[in-house]
Write a protein that holds these residues in place. Sequence first.
Motif, PDB file in Angstrom:
ATOM      1  N   LYS A  17       0.806  -1.217   0.000  1.00 43.30           N
ATOM      2  CA  LYS A  17       0.000   0.000   0.000  1.00 43.30           C
ATOM      3  C   LYS A  17       0.843   1.273   0.000  1.00 43.30           C
ATOM      4  O   LYS A  17       0.491   2.254  -0.657  1.00 43.30           O
ATOM      5  CB  LYS A  17      -0.929  -0.001   1.225  1.00 43.30           C
ATOM      6  N   TYR A  18       1.958   1.256   0.736  1.00 42.08           N
ATOM      7  CA  TYR A  18       2.715   2.496   0.916  1.00 42.08           C
ATOM      8  C   TYR A  18       4.036   2.528   0.165  1.00 42.08           C
ATOM      9  O   TYR A  18       4.664   3.588   0.084  1.00 42.08           O
ATOM     10  CB  TYR A  18       2.981   2.721   2.412  1.00 42.08           C
ATOM     11  N   GLY A  19       4.491   1.415  -0.355  1.00 38.02           N
ATOM     12  CA  GLY A  19       5.738   1.398  -1.103  1.00 38.02           C
ATOM     13  C   GLY A  19       6.957   1.208  -0.209  1.00 38.02           C
ATOM     14  O   GLY A  19       6.904   1.419   1.003  1.00 38.02           O
ATOM     15  N   ASP A  20       8.059   0.837  -0.849  1.00 43.55           N
ATOM     16  CA  ASP A  20       9.273   0.535  -0.105  1.00 43.55           C
ATOM     17  C   ASP A  20       9.855   1.764   0.580  1.00 43.55           C
ATOM     18  O   ASP A  20      10.312   1.696   1.727  1.00 43.55           O
ATOM     19  CB  ASP A  20      10.316  -0.072  -1.039  1.00 43.55           C
ATOM     20  N   THR A  21       9.864   2.902  -0.112  1.00 42.46           N
ATOM     21  CA  THR A  21      10.510   4.096   0.427  1.00 42.46           C
ATOM     22  C   THR A  21       9.833   4.568   1.697  1.00 42.46           C
ATOM     23  O   THR A  21      10.488   4.824   2.727  1.00 42.46           O
ATOM     24  CB  THR A  21      10.507   5.216  -0.617  1.00 42.46           C
ATOM     25  N   ARG A  22       8.515   4.693   1.663  1.00 41.40           N
ATOM     26  CA  ARG A  22       7.791   5.165   2.844  1.00 41.40           C
ATOM     27  C   ARG A  22       7.875   4.153   3.986  1.00 41.40           C
ATOM     28  O   ARG A  22       8.009   4.524   5.151  1.00 41.40           O
ATOM     29  CB  ARG A  22       6.330   5.440   2.496  1.00 41.40           C
ATOM     30  N   LEU A  23       7.803   2.864   3.657  1.00 41.20           N
ATOM     31  CA  LEU A  23       7.868   1.846   4.701  1.00 41.20           C
ATOM     32  C   LEU A  23       9.235   1.857   5.379  1.00 41.20           C
ATOM     33  O   LEU A  23       9.332   1.752   6.607  1.00 41.20           O
ATOM     34  CB  LEU A  23       7.578   0.472   4.110  1.00 41.20           C
ATOM     35  N   GLU A  24      10.287   2.002   4.591  1.00 42.54           N
ATOM     36  CA  GLU A  24      11.628   2.057   5.172  1.00 42.54           C
ATOM     37  C   GLU A  24      11.770   3.280   6.090  1.00 42.54           C
ATOM     38  O   GLU A  24      12.329   3.177   7.197  1.00 42.54           O
ATOM     39  CB  GLU A  24      12.672   2.114   4.048  1.00 42.54           C
ATOM     40  N   ALA A  25      11.244   4.428   5.650  1.00 35.24           N
ATOM     41  CA  ALA A  25      11.316   5.626   6.480  1.00 35.24           C
ATOM     42  C   ALA A  25      10.507   5.464   7.763  1.00 35.24           C
ATOM     43  O   ALA A  25      10.921   5.903   8.844  1.00 35.24           O
ATOM     44  CB  ALA A  25      10.824   6.840   5.685  1.00 35.24           C
ATOM     45  N   ALA A  26       9.341   4.823   7.675  1.00 35.20           N
ATOM     46  CA  ALA A  26       8.506   4.613   8.858  1.00 35.20           C
ATOM     47  C   ALA A  26       9.182   3.664   9.832  1.00 35.20           C
ATOM     48  O   ALA A  26       9.112   3.848  11.050  1.00 35.20           O
ATOM     49  CB  ALA A  26       7.138   4.082   8.443  1.00 35.20           C
ATOM     50  N   CYS A  27       9.843   2.642   9.324  1.00 38.01           N
ATOM     51  CA  CYS A  27      10.570   1.723  10.199  1.00 38.01           C
ATOM     52  C   CYS A  27      11.708   2.452  10.914  1.00 38.01           C
ATOM     53  O   CYS A  27      11.938   2.245  12.118  1.00 38.01           O
ATOM     54  CB  CYS A  27      11.120   0.558   9.387  1.00 38.01           C
ATOM     55  N   ALA A  28      12.425   3.300  10.176  1.00 36.64           N
ATOM     56  CA  ALA A  28      13.515   4.051  10.790  1.00 36.64           C
ATOM     57  C   ALA A  28      12.997   4.970  11.886  1.00 36.64           C
ATOM     58  O   ALA A  28      13.604   5.083  12.958  1.00 36.64           O
ATOM     59  CB  ALA A  28      14.250   4.858   9.717  1.00 36.64           C
ATOM     60  N   ARG A  29      11.856   5.600  11.645  1.00 30.37           N
ATOM     61  CA  ARG A  29      11.298   6.505  12.657  1.00 30.37           C
ATOM     62  C   ARG A  29      10.810   5.715  13.878  1.00 30.37           C
ATOM     63  O   ARG A  29      10.974   6.150  15.018  1.00 30.37           O
ATOM     64  CB  ARG A  29      10.155   7.317  12.069  1.00 30.37           C
ATOM     65  N   ALA A  30      10.208   4.545  13.650  1.00 31.74           N
ATOM     66  CA  ALA A  30       9.743   3.724  14.766  1.00 31.74           C
ATOM     67  C   ALA A  30      10.920   3.272  15.631  1.00 31.74           C
ATOM     68  O   ALA A  30      10.812   3.208  16.858  1.00 31.74           O
ATOM     69  CB  ALA A  30       8.967   2.522  14.241  1.00 31.74           C
ATOM     70  N   ILE A  31      12.043   2.954  14.995  1.00 31.09           N
ATOM     71  CA  ILE A  31      13.237   2.583  15.750  1.00 31.09           C
ATOM     72  C   ILE A  31      13.735   3.757  16.576  1.00 31.09           C
ATOM     73  O   ILE A  31      14.131   3.612  17.735  1.00 31.09           O
ATOM     74  CB  ILE A  31      14.331   2.081  14.791  1.00 31.09           C
ATOM     75  N   THR A  32      13.678   4.954  15.992  1.00 29.84           N
ATOM     76  CA  THR A  32      14.152   6.151  16.685  1.00 29.84           C
ATOM     77  C   THR A  32      13.342   6.439  17.939  1.00 29.84           C
ATOM     78  O   THR A  32      13.894   6.790  18.991  1.00 29.84           O
ATOM     79  CB  THR A  32      14.093   7.362  15.739  1.00 29.84           C
ATOM     80  N   VAL A  33      12.017   6.267  17.852  1.00 28.06           N
ATOM     81  CA  VAL A  33      11.164   6.551  19.010  1.00 28.06           C
ATOM     82  C   VAL A  33      11.128   5.379  19.979  1.00 28.06           C
ATOM     83  O   VAL A  33      10.479   5.460  21.027  1.00 28.06           O
ATOM     84  CB  VAL A  33       9.731   6.903  18.553  1.00 28.06           C
ATOM     85  N   GLY A  34      11.800   4.284  19.634  1.00 28.34           N
ATOM     86  CA  GLY A  34      11.908   3.160  20.553  1.00 28.34           C
ATOM     87  C   GLY A  34      10.725   2.220  20.569  1.00 28.34           C
ATOM     88  O   GLY A  34      10.541   1.479  21.537  1.00 28.34           O
ATOM     89  N   ASP A  35       9.916   2.201  19.499  1.00 26.04           N
ATOM     90  CA  ASP A  35       8.765   1.306  19.465  1.00 26.04           C
ATOM     91  C   ASP A  35       8.617   0.710  18.067  1.00 26.04           C
ATOM     92  O   ASP A  35       7.691   1.049  17.336  1.00 26.04           O
ATOM     93  CB  ASP A  35       7.492   2.062  19.860  1.00 26.04           C
ATOM     94  N   PRO A  36       9.509  -0.187  17.661  1.00 28.54           N
ATOM     95  CA  PRO A  36       9.438  -0.778  16.318  1.00 28.54           C
ATOM     96  C   PRO A  36       8.394  -1.882  16.228  1.00 28.54           C
ATOM     97  O   PRO A  36       8.714  -3.060  16.067  1.00 28.54           O
ATOM     98  CB  PRO A  36      10.856  -1.322  16.110  1.00 28.54           C
ATOM     99  N   SER A  37       7.134  -1.525  16.363  1.00 27.30           N
ATOM    100  CA  SER A  37       6.045  -2.496  16.311  1.00 27.30           C
ATOM    101  C   SER A  37       5.182  -2.226  15.083  1.00 27.30           C
ATOM    102  O   SER A  37       5.240  -1.152  14.475  1.00 27.30           O
ATOM    103  CB  SER A  37       5.174  -2.395  17.570  1.00 27.30           C
ATOM    104  N   TYR A  38       4.386  -3.224  14.733  1.00 22.06           N
ATOM    105  CA  TYR A  38       3.502  -3.083  13.570  1.00 22.06           C
ATOM    106  C   TYR A  38       2.534  -1.923  13.758  1.00 22.06           C
ATOM    107  O   TYR A  38       2.326  -1.121  12.839  1.00 22.06           O
ATOM    108  CB  TYR A  38       2.737  -4.385  13.351  1.00 22.06           C
ATOM    109  N   ARG A  39       1.948  -1.802  14.933  1.00 14.97           N
ATOM    110  CA  ARG A  39       0.970  -0.742  15.173  1.00 14.97           C
ATOM    111  C   ARG A  39       1.599   0.641  15.019  1.00 14.97           C
ATOM    112  O   ARG A  39       1.015   1.540  14.403  1.00 14.97           O
ATOM    113  CB  ARG A  39       0.368  -0.897  16.564  1.00 14.97           C
ATOM    114  N   THR A  40       2.791   0.814  15.568  1.00 13.18           N
ATOM    115  CA  THR A  40       3.446   2.119  15.476  1.00 13.18           C
ATOM    116  C   THR A  40       3.806   2.450  14.035  1.00 13.18           C
ATOM    117  O   THR A  40       3.583   3.571  13.566  1.00 13.18           O
ATOM    118  CB  THR A  40       4.713   2.129  16.350  1.00 13.18           C
ATOM    119  N   ILE A  41       4.367   1.491  13.323  1.00  8.93           N
ATOM    120  CA  ILE A  41       4.755   1.733  11.924  1.00  8.93           C
ATOM    121  C   ILE A  41       3.532   2.056  11.080  1.00  8.93           C
ATOM    122  O   ILE A  41       3.553   2.985  10.258  1.00  8.93           O
ATOM    123  CB  ILE A  41       5.508   0.507  11.380  1.00  8.93           C
TER     124      ILE A  41
END
Length: 271
Positions: free
Chosen positions: A188-212
Amino acid sequence: MPYVRDSFWRGREFTSIEHMQTEAVTWSRQVAGQRQCRPLGGAAPMAVFGALEAAALLPLPPTPFTLARWSTATVGPDIHIKVGRTLYSVPWKLIGRRVDVRSTATMVQVFLDGDLVKTHAALEQGKRTDKSDYPPEKIAFQMKTPVWCRTQASEIGAACREVVDQLLEVNALYRLRAAQGVLGLRKKYGDTRLEAACARAITVGDPSYRTIKGILIAGTETDPEPETSGDAGAAAFLHGPQGLFGSVAPPDTPDGTRDDQVHGEDEVAAR
């Protein structure tokens, strides 16, 4: 049946099943088998059996005869048919087709135009599903193993791979669906946006499906990080160093006592 009823059953009394079976064998040989049978041209059934049928008689099968119940069913869009109180899957290409079903105490067999197409172990109530009956794309989803998830995540980017690795680090089979969910956002969102969302979730300390997923829905995966001061956001000491390290003695009261002594005496009185 009327002949058996009138000649064998009527007027007889039996003390047990075994007694009834013994009397039935005797009656068949001495009465029913010796009578003149009109369909046989007046010949006795026992004589015809001995002359023509005994030689062609086959031995009993090695296993007992299995009672079966036949029914018909239509394959639903979810690839299942209903037999009694149970749902059974059939190959997806038969969706909408009407099939014949043979049910026994241990097995359910599905036939299409006389050909066996599916066999299931019988279930009294519930649902039996063979994943191989699903369409290829559905089977592919069911086969998304941890190895597959890690491979797909590596194609998206380092941050996505880190998220998937963390999800599958402990109890991989129980957390596999979460990893599959993260990778499912790719469509739905593409590789670029998903990669950026994963990086941001890692930064905020919550790399979960719901957060991403929440980051992608809000569209905040590319927002800049909040700026922090050199003290890392610690609260400032507003009274200055003199208030913390000052050596000035507290002022005296009019009667010559220090203010801290007054407070101490007041506390003792209050106690």
